[in-house]
Design a protein around this motif. Structure first.
Motif, PDB file in Angstrom:
ATOM      1  N   THR A  11      -4.350  -4.701   6.742  1.00  0.00           N
ATOM      2  CA  THR A  11      -2.952  -4.359   7.000  1.00  0.00           C
ATOM      3  C   THR A  11      -2.560  -4.871   8.377  1.00  0.00           C
ATOM      4  OG1 THR A  11      -3.449  -2.242   8.065  1.00  0.00           O
ATOM      5  CG2 THR A  11      -3.282  -2.262   5.657  1.00  0.00           C
ATOM      6  N   HIS A  12      -1.303  -4.609   8.768  1.00  0.00           N
ATOM      7  CA  HIS A  12      -0.872  -4.923  10.123  1.00  0.00           C
ATOM      8  C   HIS A  12      -1.586  -3.980  11.095  1.00  0.00           C
ATOM      9  CE1 HIS A  12       2.430  -6.608   7.636  1.00  0.00           C
ATOM     10  NE2 HIS A  12       2.348  -7.575   8.527  1.00  0.00           N
ATOM     11  N   GLY A  13      -1.662  -4.398  12.358  1.00  0.00           N
ATOM     12  CA  GLY A  13      -2.555  -3.719  13.287  1.00  0.00           C
ATOM     13  C   GLY A  13      -2.054  -2.437  13.911  1.00  0.00           C
ATOM     14  N   SER A  14      -0.955  -1.888  13.447  1.00  0.00           N
ATOM     15  CA  SER A  14      -0.438  -0.674  14.061  1.00  0.00           C
ATOM     16  C   SER A  14      -1.384   0.508  13.839  1.00  0.00           C
ATOM     17  CB  SER A  14       0.928  -0.327  13.465  1.00  0.00           C
ATOM     18  OG  SER A  14       1.293   1.000  13.774  1.00  0.00           O
TER      19      SER A  14
ATOM     20  N   VAL B  29       0.128   2.900  11.288  1.00  0.00           N
ATOM     21  CA  VAL B  29       0.022   2.449   9.899  1.00  0.00           C
ATOM     22  C   VAL B  29      -1.397   2.643   9.376  1.00  0.00           C
ATOM     23  CG1 VAL B  29       0.095   0.420   8.400  1.00  0.00           C
ATOM     24  CG2 VAL B  29       1.948   0.821  10.041  1.00  0.00           C
ATOM     25  N   LEU B  30      -2.377   2.283  10.193  1.00  0.00           N
ATOM     26  CA  LEU B  30      -3.776   2.442   9.789  1.00  0.00           C
ATOM     27  C   LEU B  30      -4.115   3.902   9.544  1.00  0.00           C
ATOM     28  CD1 LEU B  30      -5.507  -0.094  12.223  1.00  0.00           C
ATOM     29  CD2 LEU B  30      -5.093  -0.389   9.774  1.00  0.00           C
ATOM     30  N   GLN B  31      -3.602   4.785  10.410  1.00  0.00           N
ATOM     31  CA  GLN B  31      -3.876   6.215  10.230  1.00  0.00           C
ATOM     32  C   GLN B  31      -3.218   6.740   8.959  1.00  0.00           C
ATOM     33  OE1 GLN B  31      -5.981   8.107  12.299  1.00  0.00           O
ATOM     34  NE2 GLN B  31      -5.791   9.412  10.479  1.00  0.00           N
ATOM     35  N   MET B  32      -2.018   6.242   8.657  1.00  0.00           N
ATOM     36  CA  MET B  32      -1.342   6.663   7.428  1.00  0.00           C
ATOM     37  C   MET B  32      -2.145   6.241   6.198  1.00  0.00           C
ATOM     38  SD  MET B  32       2.581   5.709   8.540  1.00  0.00           S
ATOM     39  CE  MET B  32       3.311   6.021   6.929  1.00  0.00           C
ATOM     40  N   LEU B  33      -2.704   5.030   6.237  1.00  0.00           N
ATOM     41  CA  LEU B  33      -3.501   4.549   5.114  1.00  0.00           C
ATOM     42  C   LEU B  33      -4.799   5.343   5.003  1.00  0.00           C
ATOM     43  CD1 LEU B  33      -3.711   2.530   2.817  1.00  0.00           C
ATOM     44  CD2 LEU B  33      -4.700   0.880   4.413  1.00  0.00           C
TER      45      LEU B  33
ATOM     46  N   PHE C 146       0.860  -1.180   0.000  1.00  0.00           N
ATOM     47  CA  PHE C 146       0.000   0.000   0.000  1.00  0.00           C
ATOM     48  C   PHE C 146       0.896   1.228   0.000  1.00  0.00           C
ATOM     49  CE2 PHE C 146      -2.640  -3.261   2.150  1.00  0.00           C
ATOM     50  CZ  PHE C 146      -3.694  -3.281   1.248  1.00  0.00           C
ATOM     51  N   TYR C 147       0.628   2.149  -0.923  1.00  0.00           N
ATOM     52  CA  TYR C 147       1.499   3.299  -1.147  1.00  0.00           C
ATOM     53  C   TYR C 147       0.823   4.600  -0.733  1.00  0.00           C
ATOM     54  CZ  TYR C 147       4.050  -0.019  -4.101  1.00  0.00           C
ATOM     55  OH  TYR C 147       4.746  -1.103  -4.580  1.00  0.00           O
TER      56      TYR C 147
ATOM     57  N   SER D 252       0.881   9.040  -1.180  1.00  0.00           N
ATOM     58  CA  SER D 252       0.814   9.926  -2.355  1.00  0.00           C
ATOM     59  C   SER D 252       2.174  10.196  -2.984  1.00  0.00           C
ATOM     60  CB  SER D 252       0.154  11.252  -1.963  1.00  0.00           C
ATOM     61  OG  SER D 252       0.842  11.845  -0.880  1.00  0.00           O
ATOM     62  N   THR D 253       3.253   9.918  -2.242  1.00  0.00           N
ATOM     63  CA  THR D 253       4.604  10.103  -2.798  1.00  0.00           C
ATOM     64  C   THR D 253       5.211   8.764  -3.225  1.00  0.00           C
ATOM     65  OG1 THR D 253       5.562   9.997  -0.568  1.00  0.00           O
ATOM     66  CG2 THR D 253       4.995  12.180  -1.423  1.00  0.00           C
ATOM     67  N   ASN D 254       4.349   7.746  -3.344  1.00  0.00           N
ATOM     68  CA  ASN D 254       4.741   6.416  -3.811  1.00  0.00           C
ATOM     69  C   ASN D 254       5.688   5.673  -2.871  1.00  0.00           C
ATOM     70  OD1 ASN D 254       3.193   6.597  -6.151  1.00  0.00           O
ATOM     71  ND2 ASN D 254       4.838   7.693  -7.237  1.00  0.00           N
ATOM     72  N   ASN D 255       5.672   6.055  -1.610  1.00  0.00           N
ATOM     73  CA  ASN D 255       6.414   5.307  -0.610  1.00  0.00           C
ATOM     74  C   ASN D 255       5.498   4.227  -0.016  1.00  0.00           C
ATOM     75  OD1 ASN D 255       8.859   6.786  -0.734  1.00  0.00           O
ATOM     76  ND2 ASN D 255       7.913   8.431   0.456  1.00  0.00           N
ATOM     77  N   VAL D 256       6.078   3.078   0.296  1.00  0.00           N
ATOM     78  CA  VAL D 256       5.291   1.976   0.834  1.00  0.00           C
ATOM     79  C   VAL D 256       4.910   2.271   2.289  1.00  0.00           C
ATOM     80  CG1 VAL D 256       5.267  -0.481   1.402  1.00  0.00           C
ATOM     81  CG2 VAL D 256       6.382   0.297  -0.694  1.00  0.00           C
ATOM     82  N   ILE D 257       3.610   2.214   2.559  1.00  0.00           N
ATOM     83  CA  ILE D 257       3.110   2.389   3.930  1.00  0.00           C
ATOM     84  C   ILE D 257       3.157   1.060   4.679  1.00  0.00           C
ATOM     85  CG2 ILE D 257       1.076   2.974   5.324  1.00  0.00           C
ATOM     86  CD1 ILE D 257       0.150   4.748   3.023  1.00  0.00           C
ATOM     87  N   ASP D 258       2.682   0.012   4.007  1.00  0.00           N
ATOM     88  CA  ASP D 258       2.585  -1.311   4.615  1.00  0.00           C
ATOM     89  C   ASP D 258       2.287  -2.297   3.493  1.00  0.00           C
ATOM     90  OD1 ASP D 258       2.526  -3.312   6.471  1.00  0.00           O
ATOM     91  OD2 ASP D 258       0.617  -2.756   7.372  1.00  0.00           O
TER      92      ASP D 258
END
Length: 420
Positions: free
Chosen positions: A55-58, A61-65, A23-24, A26-32
């Motif tokens: 996704t993983h339960g962090s 990470v969820l907020q970033m997605l 999952f990426y 907006s700058t094409n960096n991998v979130i998870d």
């Protein structure tokens, strides 16, 4: 679908196929990395196109997605919005929607089973079966009104009366089942009241099977209400121990006694506890206590300390009132008391397939029964009969949501957790 492609960089997303992907942002960096699922309408929970990201339960990470989804045009769901959309799109009815939050909030296995029965449509089927009969009867009555002079078999009034009798029987069965469902869902507040040192705290401890309340021989030990939850046959009860009723100059104890009276006014059942070795019939404090209990609140008279005088634990009915003889200290007769609490609530202990229901459902059924009774009384006056049957049908339709004001929907779904 475009959103799914943007956050996963996958060109082909097959419906109902678990895709392992990154999952990426907006700058094409991998979130998870995790699982992406696509459920096209109408074959999804809401009946709309749905993308599910696992996704993983962090929380970070969820907020970033969530942030990247919102940047791409999404918004956060309102409380209960997914369930509300499922209801509005005809995937579930209102009873099933409410049962979801009941399942989430279930505090016993019986409550969970009851909520699942409602979610699977057991309660709704009862409503729809009776509604179908009401619709047929309405058609029958309207035909009688439109063609009063036609000599046709179906307009004979005797058949209307027969149909009403069948409906009354079915509605009364539905009412009984709904009452059990409300008790299962809501539980009840059980308040223990009595004079000091009759064993109220000991009874609380015996029923919770824990040393919740302090027990001493000193009168007035309990100076505030103590609340604990117990489960009887799957029904959750709020058990409340109160300060003993007596005249006192202790200001703190007076506050506790006032709180006892406040608890009585909001009780569903009062357990009036006494020491069996004392003569309480002429006791002024005892009579004052009974006068404080509103007449509509069921009372169970519990006579404690039978172990002291070697009396058996038993249940007696005296002047239509239940009297139970127990020993809280020895936990003798507690099972009898629990059974009588369920009886006082009107709960059918032998029904293992109780679906959950709500007070609004029960109130609507009661109103529907009232309209049916009025219809039966006025079955020879077709205009009145037609209106009463229509009112009865509308009340049932409001339960499943076929006929429901928007403000009721807002009240129901605002109690859901965010996004459910």
């Amino acid at each position: 679908m475009e959103l799914a492609r943007q956050i996963s960089h996958k060109k082909k997303i097959t419906p109902r196929y678990a895709i392992y992907t990154n999952f990426y942002n907006s700058t094409n960096n991998v979130i998870d990395n995790g699982i992406l699922l696509y459920f096209p309408a109408p074959n999804s929970f809401t009946g709309e196109d749905v993308i599910e990201c696992q996704t993983h339960g962090s929380p970070v990470v969820l907020q970033m997605l969530l942030n990247v989804c919102c940047e791409l045009g999404c918004r956060l769901a309102e409380p209960g919005e997914f369930t509300k959309r499922a209801y509005l799109n005809g995937k579930i009815d209102l009873v099933q929607a409410e049962s979801i939050i009941d399942l989430i909030n279930a505090e016993s296995e019986a409550m969970a089973r009851g909520a699942m029965l409602s979610l699977q449509g057991t309660f709704s089927k009862y409503i729809k079966d009776v509604s179908a009969q009401l619709i047929n009867l309405r058609v029958f009555i309207e035909a009688s009104l439109d063609f009063p002079d036609e000599d046709i078999e179906f307009i004979h009034h005797a058949k209307i009366k027969d149909k009403l009798q069948v409906l009354q029987n079915d509605m009364n069965r539905l009412l009984v089942n709904a009452k059990d469902g409300v008790i299962l869902n809501n539980g009840a507040k059980v308040v223990i009241v009595g004079k000091p040192n009759v064993g109220k705290s000991s009874l609380l401890n015996a029923m919770t099977q824990e040393d919740t309340a302090i027990v001493t021989s000193i009168p007035g030990t309990t100076r505030d209400t103590i609340k604990e939850k117990i489960t009887i046959s799957g029904v959750v009860f709020n058990l409340i121990d109160t300060a003993g009723i007596r005249h006192t100059d202790d200001e703190v104890e007076k506050i506790g006694i006032n709180r006892t009276f406040d608890a009585i006014l909001t009780a569903d059942i009062c357990l009036v506890l006494s020491d069996i070795s004392q003569d309480i019939i002429e006791d002024a404090y005892y009579q004052e206590l009974l006068d404080k209990i509103p007449s509509h609140i069921p009372r169970i008279f519990v006579h404690n300390k039978i172990d002291i005088i070697n009396e058996p634990c038993e249940v007696k009915e005296i002047d239509t009132q239940k009297h139970i003889y127990i020993s809280a200290k020895k936990a003798l007769g507690v099972d009898l008391l629990q059974r009588e609490i369920l009886n006082a609530m009107g709960y059918n202990q032998n029904n293992n397939e109780v679906f959950t229901a709500r007070t609004r459902h029960l109130d609507a059924i009661k109103r529907s029964v009232l309209h049916l009774n009025n219809a039966f009384t006025n079955w020879q006056q077709l205009e009145i009969l037609a209106e009463e049957v229509r009112y009865a049908h509308n009340e049932l339709s409001a339960i499943t949501g076929e006929f429901t004001p928007d403000d009721l929907l807002g009240e129901i779904f605002m109690n859901f957790c965010i996004g459910k």
